[in-house]
Design a protein around this motif. Structure first.
Motif, PDB file in Angstrom:
ATOM      1  N   ILE A 186      18.304  26.247  12.555  1.00 45.95           N
ATOM      2  CA  ILE A 186      19.488  25.382  12.610  1.00 45.95           C
ATOM      3  C   ILE A 186      20.644  26.022  11.846  1.00 45.95           C
ATOM      4  N   GLU A 187      20.334  26.621  10.698  1.00 46.40           N
ATOM      5  CA  GLU A 187      21.379  27.314   9.933  1.00 46.40           C
ATOM      6  C   GLU A 187      21.962  28.489  10.711  1.00 46.40           C
ATOM      7  N   THR A 188      21.094  29.238  11.402  1.00 45.26           N
ATOM      8  CA  THR A 188      21.556  30.362  12.231  1.00 45.26           C
ATOM      9  C   THR A 188      22.515  29.860  13.311  1.00 45.26           C
ATOM     10  N   ALA A 189      22.120  28.771  13.969  1.00 48.97           N
ATOM     11  CA  ALA A 189      22.952  28.208  15.037  1.00 48.97           C
ATOM     12  C   ALA A 189      24.276  27.713  14.478  1.00 48.97           C
ATOM     13  N   ARG A 190      24.200  27.059  13.326  1.00 51.63           N
ATOM     14  CA  ARG A 190      25.408  26.502  12.729  1.00 51.63           C
ATOM     15  C   ARG A 190      26.403  27.612  12.336  1.00 51.63           C
ATOM     16  N   ALA A 191      25.863  28.709  11.835  1.00 51.80           N
ATOM     17  CA  ALA A 191      26.733  29.834  11.474  1.00 51.80           C
ATOM     18  C   ALA A 191      27.442  30.381  12.717  1.00 51.80           C
ATOM     19  N   ALA A 192      26.726  30.443  13.830  1.00 51.72           N
ATOM     20  CA  ALA A 192      27.334  30.927  15.080  1.00 51.72           C
ATOM     21  C   ALA A 192      28.415  29.958  15.572  1.00 51.72           C
ATOM     22  N   ILE A 193      28.148  28.667  15.438  1.00 50.32           N
ATOM     23  CA  ILE A 193      29.132  27.652  15.854  1.00 50.32           C
ATOM     24  C   ILE A 193      30.381  27.743  14.982  1.00 50.32           C
ATOM     25  N   ASP A 194      30.173  27.902  13.679  1.00 50.91           N
ATOM     26  CA  ASP A 194      31.323  28.018  12.764  1.00 50.91           C
ATOM     27  C   ASP A 194      32.133  29.282  13.045  1.00 50.91           C
ATOM     28  N   ALA A 195      31.417  30.353  13.415  1.00 45.87           N
ATOM     29  CA  ALA A 195      32.119  31.606  13.751  1.00 45.87           C
ATOM     30  C   ALA A 195      32.975  31.404  15.004  1.00 45.87           C
ATOM     31  N   ALA A 196      32.428  30.688  15.980  1.00 45.01           N
ATOM     32  CA  ALA A 196      33.185  30.414  17.214  1.00 45.01           C
ATOM     33  C   ALA A 196      34.426  29.577  16.896  1.00 45.01           C
ATOM     34  N   ALA A 197      34.236  28.578  16.028  1.00 46.68           N
ATOM     35  CA  ALA A 197      35.371  27.709  15.664  1.00 46.68           C
ATOM     36  C   ALA A 197      36.448  28.500  14.925  1.00 46.68           C
TER      37      ALA A 197
END
Lengths: 217, 217
Positions: free
Chosen positions: A48-59
């Motif tokens: 979940i942390e990995t996914a969240r980091a990718a989402i934050d990078a996209a944002a």
């Protein structure tokens, strides 16, 4: 009168619309997929942390340049607002299923669309408020002739006949009658077995959009 | 009777709830931020592709393990469904603002929440259908005593007094009266200047949830 509006609109030509649509639609589709899998994920905390980091990078990337005009573009050919950011029909808004509304020459309109897990209320059924969102929007579209007239919802009544199963849904609406500044619209949601929710609404032209409205407002 | 339900529920203890909430809430918050910046981004095509690749990578990670039970967990202490996936209040659903609903001992309930660009209809104003979603939900919550009773919306009527500006919004609801299988609820949305939308709804206990309902259904 219909063109007299309080809101400023920029006109967008069809080729530019097509170019921007090709740019934004896949982005929105990716976000819709993300919402859908995120709702049901069972991966562990590290993932979940990995996914969240990718989402934050996209944002972070998307936030690099900000425009605030998405809701005020009007298509040059149809004269209709793009409503790109709209939470019912906006192709740039992943909250929207979206409804792609077809306006029939006779005046009625309809849309068929799919409601997945993100729209669930009771298990397996569409949230009643999501039914209300879809119906409010399509009644407003038909009453305002594809959002080309300035109208606001006055009242809307929804009658739930039975639960609306998640999956393929059809929405329809038509204008019942117009009386002065009031337009009465009716519509419904249906699944393959028939109607699930019926709606009627009164849409009102605001004072500033009426003939002489600006002077008397 | 209130506990007799067609839907199977798993009970979740408070410590497990707290653990999962800490896991999922930041993920949902990241998705809400992504939706917000995505709606208004003005970055170029290459950057949109970069963002989309990151979003797809996140979806790939989250899609690794899938659970389908998020909507059927019931908190051990309150007996209330978590409604984690709910599009009005779900803390795992980025479509939801979310509304964090407070149930008062006297029976009424209220929520204060913020509606940003993703909920916009007319420029600067909340989409009328989003107002309907919020009100349908909070009326249903108060009628069903925090979703612990099995009730479905029968009819709901919304009266739009004026546009609801984007930003901070308060929703309130209370039970007006109960007559047999019907519960009548009322509520409204308001901004700092007062009420913007009023709602009244009739919520009905389905046949299977009534005393003897299973036998006679």
């Amino acid at each position: 009168m219909a063109e007299q509006t309080e809101f400023p609109f920029d006109v967008i030509a069809d080729d530019e619309y097509t170019r921007l649509r090709a740019l934004y639609e896949p982005l929105t589709e990716s976000m819709r997929r993300l919402i859908d899998v995120g709702l049901r994920t069972g991966v562990d905390a590290a993932e979940i942390e990995t996914a969240r980091a990718a989402i934050d990078a996209a944002a972070e990337v998307l936030g690099g340049v900000r425009h605030d005009t998405t809701s005020t573009l009007r298509h040059a050919d149809t004269g209709r607002p793009l409503a790109w950011a709209n939470p019912a029909v906006g192709l740039r808004n992943p909250i929207a299923p979206p409804m792609h509304i077809t306006h029939e020459p006779g005046g009625g309109c309809w849309a068929e669309f799919t409601l997945g897990a993100a729209y669930e209320g009771p298990p397996g059924l569409v949230h009643g408020g999501i039914c209300a969102l879809m119906l409010d929007h399509i009644l407003g579209e038909v009453a305002s002739d594809g959002l080309t007239k300035s109208l606001f919802t006055g009242t809307i009544t929804l009658r739930y006949l039975r639960g609306t199963p998640l999956g393929r849904v059809r929405a329809e609406a038509h204008v019942d009658r117009t009386e002065g500044i009031k337009t009465y619209a009716r519509g419904h949601l249906a699944d393959a077995a028939g109607r699930t929710v019926e709606a009627e609404g009164v849409f009102i032209m605001p004072a500033w959009a009426r003939p002489g409205g600006r002077a008397s407002a």
